[in-house]
Design a protein around this motif. Structure first.
Motif, PDB file in Angstrom:
ATOM      1  N   PRO A  87       0.792  -1.231   0.000  1.00 30.59           N
ATOM      2  CA  PRO A  87       0.000   0.000   0.000  1.00 30.59           C
ATOM      3  C   PRO A  87       0.826   1.285   0.000  1.00 30.59           C
ATOM      4  O   PRO A  87       0.381   2.287  -0.560  1.00 30.59           O
ATOM      5  N   LEU A  88       2.029   1.279   0.588  1.00 30.66           N
ATOM      6  CA  LEU A  88       2.827   2.498   0.584  1.00 30.66           C
ATOM      7  C   LEU A  88       3.118   2.954  -0.840  1.00 30.66           C
ATOM      8  O   LEU A  88       3.062   4.149  -1.149  1.00 30.66           O
ATOM      9  N   GLY A  89       3.417   2.015  -1.726  1.00 31.68           N
ATOM     10  CA  GLY A  89       3.679   2.380  -3.112  1.00 31.68           C
ATOM     11  C   GLY A  89       2.458   2.900  -3.833  1.00 31.68           C
ATOM     12  O   GLY A  89       2.570   3.757  -4.719  1.00 31.68           O
ATOM     13  N   VAL A  90       1.281   2.396  -3.461  1.00 34.10           N
ATOM     14  CA  VAL A  90       0.035   2.832  -4.098  1.00 34.10           C
ATOM     15  C   VAL A  90      -0.341   4.237  -3.628  1.00 34.10           C
ATOM     16  O   VAL A  90      -0.641   5.123  -4.436  1.00 34.10           O
ATOM     17  N   VAL A  91      -0.334   4.471  -2.303  1.00 35.18           N
ATOM     18  CA  VAL A  91      -0.733   5.794  -1.805  1.00 35.18           C
ATOM     19  C   VAL A  91       0.292   6.850  -2.204  1.00 35.18           C
ATOM     20  O   VAL A  91      -0.064   8.008  -2.461  1.00 35.18           O
ATOM     21  N   SER A  92       1.567   6.471  -2.279  1.00 34.81           N
ATOM     22  CA  SER A  92       2.587   7.434  -2.688  1.00 34.81           C
ATOM     23  C   SER A  92       2.406   7.820  -4.150  1.00 34.81           C
ATOM     24  O   SER A  92       2.656   8.977  -4.535  1.00 34.81           O
ATOM     25  N   ALA A  93       1.950   6.880  -4.978  1.00 31.64           N
ATOM     26  CA  ALA A  93       1.682   7.194  -6.379  1.00 31.64           C
ATOM     27  C   ALA A  93       0.516   8.172  -6.504  1.00 31.64           C
ATOM     28  O   ALA A  93       0.576   9.131  -7.294  1.00 31.64           O
ATOM     29  N   LEU A  94      -0.542   7.963  -5.719  1.00 27.00           N
ATOM     30  CA  LEU A  94      -1.661   8.903  -5.737  1.00 27.00           C
ATOM     31  C   LEU A  94      -1.227  10.273  -5.239  1.00 27.00           C
ATOM     32  O   LEU A  94      -1.593  11.315  -5.806  1.00 27.00           O
ATOM     33  N   ASP A  95      -0.425  10.304  -4.168  1.00 29.92           N
ATOM     34  CA  ASP A  95       0.070  11.565  -3.638  1.00 29.92           C
ATOM     35  C   ASP A  95       0.970  12.259  -4.656  1.00 29.92           C
ATOM     36  O   ASP A  95       0.931  13.493  -4.809  1.00 29.92           O
ATOM     37  N   ALA A  96       1.771  11.484  -5.386  1.00 36.08           N
ATOM     38  CA  ALA A  96       2.642  12.072  -6.402  1.00 36.08           C
ATOM     39  C   ALA A  96       1.822  12.778  -7.479  1.00 36.08           C
ATOM     40  O   ALA A  96       2.209  13.857  -7.957  1.00 36.08           O
ATOM     41  N   VAL A  97       0.708  12.188  -7.870  1.00 33.63           N
ATOM     42  CA  VAL A  97      -0.182  12.844  -8.834  1.00 33.63           C
ATOM     43  C   VAL A  97      -0.652  14.183  -8.273  1.00 33.63           C
ATOM     44  O   VAL A  97      -0.645  15.210  -8.972  1.00 33.63           O
ATOM     45  N   ASP A  98      -1.050  14.189  -6.994  1.00 36.51           N
ATOM     46  CA  ASP A  98      -1.510  15.438  -6.365  1.00 36.51           C
ATOM     47  C   ASP A  98      -0.387  16.478  -6.328  1.00 36.51           C
ATOM     48  O   ASP A  98      -0.609  17.666  -6.604  1.00 36.51           O
ATOM     49  N   ILE A  99       0.817  16.052  -5.954  1.00 40.92           N
ATOM     50  CA  ILE A  99       1.951  16.971  -5.870  1.00 40.92           C
ATOM     51  C   ILE A  99       2.228  17.601  -7.235  1.00 40.92           C
ATOM     52  O   ILE A  99       2.425  18.820  -7.351  1.00 40.92           O
ATOM     53  N   LEU A 100       2.224  16.786  -8.269  1.00 41.69           N
ATOM     54  CA  LEU A 100       2.515  17.297  -9.609  1.00 41.69           C
ATOM     55  C   LEU A 100       1.413  18.228 -10.100  1.00 41.69           C
ATOM     56  O   LEU A 100       1.693  19.259 -10.728  1.00 41.69           O
ATOM     57  N   ARG A 101       0.179  17.908  -9.787  1.00 47.68           N
ATOM     58  CA  ARG A 101      -0.917  18.778 -10.209  1.00 47.68           C
ATOM     59  C   ARG A 101      -0.853  20.127  -9.500  1.00 47.68           C
ATOM     60  O   ARG A 101      -1.143  21.165 -10.101  1.00 47.68           O
ATOM     61  N   ARG A 102      -0.491  20.115  -8.213  1.00 49.00           N
ATOM     62  CA  ARG A 102      -0.384  21.390  -7.499  1.00 49.00           C
ATOM     63  C   ARG A 102       0.704  22.280  -8.104  1.00 49.00           C
ATOM     64  O   ARG A 102       0.640  23.504  -8.020  1.00 49.00           O
ATOM     65  N   LYS A 103       1.699  21.648  -8.718  1.00 51.57           N
ATOM     66  CA  LYS A 103       2.750  22.413  -9.386  1.00 51.57           C
ATOM     67  C   LYS A 103       2.325  22.894 -10.765  1.00 51.57           C
ATOM     68  O   LYS A 103       3.074  23.621 -11.424  1.00 51.57           O
ATOM     69  N   GLY A 104       1.144  22.439 -11.217  1.00 55.51           N
ATOM     70  CA  GLY A 104       0.693  22.788 -12.553  1.00 55.51           C
ATOM     71  C   GLY A 104       1.311  21.925 -13.637  1.00 55.51           C
ATOM     72  O   GLY A 104       1.256  22.271 -14.830  1.00 55.51           O
ATOM     73  N   PHE A 105       1.881  20.781 -13.232  1.00 56.55           N
ATOM     74  CA  PHE A 105       2.558  19.905 -14.196  1.00 56.55           C
ATOM     75  C   PHE A 105       1.555  19.009 -14.910  1.00 56.55           C
ATOM     76  O   PHE A 105       0.639  18.459 -14.297  1.00 56.55           O
ATOM     77  N   THR A 106       1.753  18.819 -16.188  1.00 54.85           N
ATOM     78  CA  THR A 106       1.000  17.855 -16.982  1.00 54.85           C
ATOM     79  C   THR A 106       2.001  16.979 -17.718  1.00 54.85           C
ATOM     80  O   THR A 106       2.882  17.496 -18.411  1.00 54.85           O
TER      81      THR A 106
END
Length: 397
Positions: A87-106
């Motif tokens: 689960p750590l790898g799964v939740v970290s992947a979801l969090d990574a999506v959030d982090i990148l979106r907050r930066k405005g990254f696509t």
């Protein structure tokens, strides 16, 4: 929500009151609840979710296609396992999506988060079934016929969970979409404790496998059968437990473990008629040599007790070296971090034979895994998610 927040959301799912820790197995209620949770989380983030022919879940950021940057892990556990393995790898992947979106990254490449099915082999015995089926490294007929301790086949369990087991097998289309795969995982060992760092990249995975030793003798009454008249398969089985430790001591950096032993019929006042045990063996460059020596000891012990033994290889994975170029890229992005070998298997190790693959480890201050004491500090969990996001941003640019 951070990765640690997401972990807290699922902390009550699959708790094992008798063993401690968590028991979340392929196609059981706990794992199904986690799979549903993941789909909901991915959908909230606007990711397009699909389940492939082998029960692996893909959540796409943008249009699916070849050359995709893929990250993820698994949600199942060993019996009585820890909260972080998978689960750590799964939740970290979801969090990574959030982090990148907050930066405005696509991402400029296709991008996906994947949850692989039955990574631990905790229910059906063979690890990394989802990735093995995907890549064609296990025969689908053999996989469908695997049975859990209750006698339920993988095919029956999958069908009950809403999957079509007739479709299990190699999936070149799904595999062909992966350009690079990065799996984040809690460290299963103490490398980062000794090095004093929160994250590391993976270098290699030691060759490893699982073997089933099946002893047969004569079931009988424990009180009415004198010792000289017995053909008790428990004796040679017990000798294998001791032989595993003794023989492993002859090899450099060897690990040999008997973690499961099942007598039949299993009565307190009954001499067993059969005993099955499972050996997990891992030795750099010599795993099968180790097992051959243990098997020879098992054959001799069975002969002395008037019993028989058969040894069956249930799974084997050769030494894996993670893609050096990808490892160097990850190291550059993260500013120089340790590269650690591991004795633990992962879906990333199965994929490594087919696509460039890397691992990112997060410090485990207990050094313990596959047990309730497995742990990661909140700061390290969140540090790992940021490191994963940075890696994915670089690879997706």
């Amino acid at each position: 929500m951070t990765a640690s927040d997401l972990l807290a959301e699922i902390a009550g799912v699959g708790r094992d009151a008798s063993r401690g820790g968590y028991s979340r197995h392929a196609f059981d209620r706990a794992e199904d609840e986690l799979r549903t949770w993941f789909v909901e989380q991915a959908t909230r983030r606007g990711l397009d979710v699909e389940t492939d022919r082998n029960g692996n879940i893909w959540a796409w950021w943008g249009t699916p296609g070849p050359g995709a940057v893929v990250t993820g892990s698994h949600l199942d556990s060993v019996p009585g396992g820890g909260a972080f393995d998978g689960p750590l790898g799964v939740v970290s992947a979801l969090d990574a999506v959030d982090i990148l979106r907050r930066k405005g990254f696509t991402p400029s490449t296709p991008f996906a988060v994947v949850v692989f099915a039955e990574e631990e082999g905790g229910r059906f015995g063979v690890p990394c079934l989802g990735s093995r089926l995907l890549t064609g490294s296990i025969d689908p007929d053999r996989a469908r016929a695997l049975r859990d301790p209750g006698g339920v086949t993988l095919a029956e369990a999958a069908a009950k969970a809403g999957h079509d087991p007739a479709r299990f097998g190699p999936d070149p289309e799904a595999l062909g979409r992966i350009g690079k795969f990065v799996e984040l995982h809690v460290e299963q060992g103490r490398g980062l404790i000794d090095l004093g760092g929160p994250v590391a990249v993976g270098s290699t995975v030691i060759e490893h496998g699982r073997w089933r030793f099946s002893f047969s003798g004569q079931g009988n009454h424990a009180g009415a059968t004198v010792l000289g008249d017995r053909h008790d398969p428990m004796l040679p089985a017990a000798s294998v437990v001791a032989a595993a430790r003794r023989v492993a001591g002859k090899f450099d950096d060897a690990r040999a473990t008997v973690g499961r032993l099942v007598p039949t019929p299993g009565g307190t006042n009954v001499i067993a008629s059969t005993v099955d045990l499972w050996l997990d063996a891992r030795v750099p460059g010599a795993t099968r040599d180790l097992v051959d020596e243990i098997a020879a000891a098992a054959t001799e012990a069975a002969r002395e007790e008037g019993c028989q033994v058969t040894v069956t290889e249930e799974s084997y994975s050769d030494t894996v070296v993670f893609d050096p170029a990808l490892r160097d890229e990850m190291d550059d992005v993260l500013g120089g971090v340790p590269a650690l070998p591991t004795g633990a298997g992962h879906d990333a190790a199965i994929l490594a034979a087919h696509v460039p693959t890397g691992m990112l480890y997060v410090r485990n201050p207990t050094g313990i895994s596959h047990a309730p004491e497995e742990f990661a500090e909140v700061a390290d969990v969140d540090h790992g998610a940021v490191a994963l996001a940075s890696t994915l941003e670089h690879l997706s640019t």
